[in-house]
Scaffold this motif. Structure first.
Motif, PDB file in Angstrom:
ATOM      1  N   ALA A 191      25.654  24.360 -28.814  1.00  0.00           N
ATOM      2  CA  ALA A 191      26.365  23.404 -29.661  1.00  0.00           C
ATOM      3  C   ALA A 191      27.029  24.113 -30.838  1.00  0.00           C
ATOM      4  CB  ALA A 191      25.406  22.324 -30.159  1.00  0.00           C
ATOM      5  N   LEU A 235      30.913  24.439 -29.712  1.00  0.00           N
ATOM      6  CA  LEU A 235      31.469  23.207 -30.259  1.00  0.00           C
ATOM      7  C   LEU A 235      31.661  23.274 -31.766  1.00  0.00           C
ATOM      8  CD1 LEU A 235      29.415  20.574 -28.213  1.00  0.00           C
ATOM      9  CD2 LEU A 235      31.657  21.556 -27.677  1.00  0.00           C
ATOM     10  N   LEU A 267      28.525  17.398 -36.179  1.00  0.00           N
ATOM     11  CA  LEU A 267      29.733  17.860 -35.501  1.00  0.00           C
ATOM     12  C   LEU A 267      30.845  16.879 -35.837  1.00  0.00           C
ATOM     13  CD1 LEU A 267      31.139  19.777 -33.500  1.00  0.00           C
ATOM     14  CD2 LEU A 267      30.385  18.266 -31.662  1.00  0.00           C
ATOM     15  N   ILE A 291      24.734  15.634 -27.459  1.00  0.00           N
ATOM     16  CA  ILE A 291      25.268  16.846 -26.842  1.00  0.00           C
ATOM     17  C   ILE A 291      24.231  17.268 -25.808  1.00  0.00           C
ATOM     18  CG2 ILE A 291      25.918  19.262 -27.152  1.00  0.00           C
ATOM     19  CD1 ILE A 291      26.792  18.510 -29.997  1.00  0.00           C
ATOM     20  N   THR A 300      29.515  15.925 -24.346  1.00  0.00           N
ATOM     21  CA  THR A 300      29.409  15.199 -25.601  1.00  0.00           C
ATOM     22  C   THR A 300      29.583  13.728 -25.263  1.00  0.00           C
ATOM     23  OG1 THR A 300      30.366  17.070 -26.799  1.00  0.00           O
ATOM     24  CG2 THR A 300      30.309  14.958 -27.945  1.00  0.00           C
ATOM     25  N   ARG A 360      32.660  20.381 -21.230  1.00  0.00           N
ATOM     26  CA  ARG A 360      33.127  21.754 -21.398  1.00  0.00           C
ATOM     27  C   ARG A 360      32.309  22.646 -20.487  1.00  0.00           C
ATOM     28  NH1 ARG A 360      34.208  25.375 -26.658  1.00  0.00           N
ATOM     29  NH2 ARG A 360      35.028  27.124 -25.486  1.00  0.00           N
TER      30      ARG A 360
END
Length: 159
Positions: free
Chosen positions: A42, A46, A63, A93, A115, A149
């Protein structure tokens, strides 16, 4: 299982040396090894800001100004992933290793990072009596708003 004491000893030594190396690199920060690995993803991929105390219940970081809960799975047997209570975070996440039973079919990456907004967690996943939720690969695949991702081991050494 036909192993010798020497093989077992050597494997355990490699395991604990690897844990120590991951601690020195700052990837493993506490006693929750799998959770720390998920939080590393993460952070690295991210840009999440991780909680420093590791004591904040249900919140692993921030985030884009949103409170996130990070979960990691490499489980090959477990049918469900415990994803906490979505009333306590804004986004989930979810990091899956390719060995995980929950990893998407026909995906050639080594890791997948999802996410998922907490509202989608609450409306699409199974709520337990405890108030926590669980999910399966089939449940994950049905969420349209999910962000995905894909990460390879090569990308780990690039970033």
């Amino acid at each position: 299982m036909d192993t010798t004491n020497t093989e077992v000893s050597a494997a355990l030594i490699r395991y604990y040396e690897s844990l120590q190396e991951l601690r020195l690199l700052g990837i493993i920060r506490g006693d929750n090894i799998a959770g720390d690995i998920g939080e590393f993803f993460a952070l690295r991929f991210l840009g999440a800001e991780l909680e420093t105390s590791q004591r904040t219940q249900s919140i692993d970081g921030i985030l884009n100004g949103r409170r996130v809960q990070v979960k990691y799975s490499q489980a090959t047997q477990s049918r469900n992933i415990n994803i906490g209570n979505p009333n306590t975070y804004d986004d989930l996440i979810l990091v899956l290793h390719s060995r995980s039973r929950h990893f998407p079919h026909n995906n050639n990456s080594d890791f997948v990072i999802y996410t998922i907004p907490s509202s989608d967690v609450a409306s699409n996943f199974t709520r337990l009596v405890s108030g926590k939720y669980t999910c399966t690969r089939n449940m994950i695949s049905k969420i349209e708003s999910i962000q995905q991702r894909n990460i390879t081991y090569a990308q780990l050494s690039e970033s």
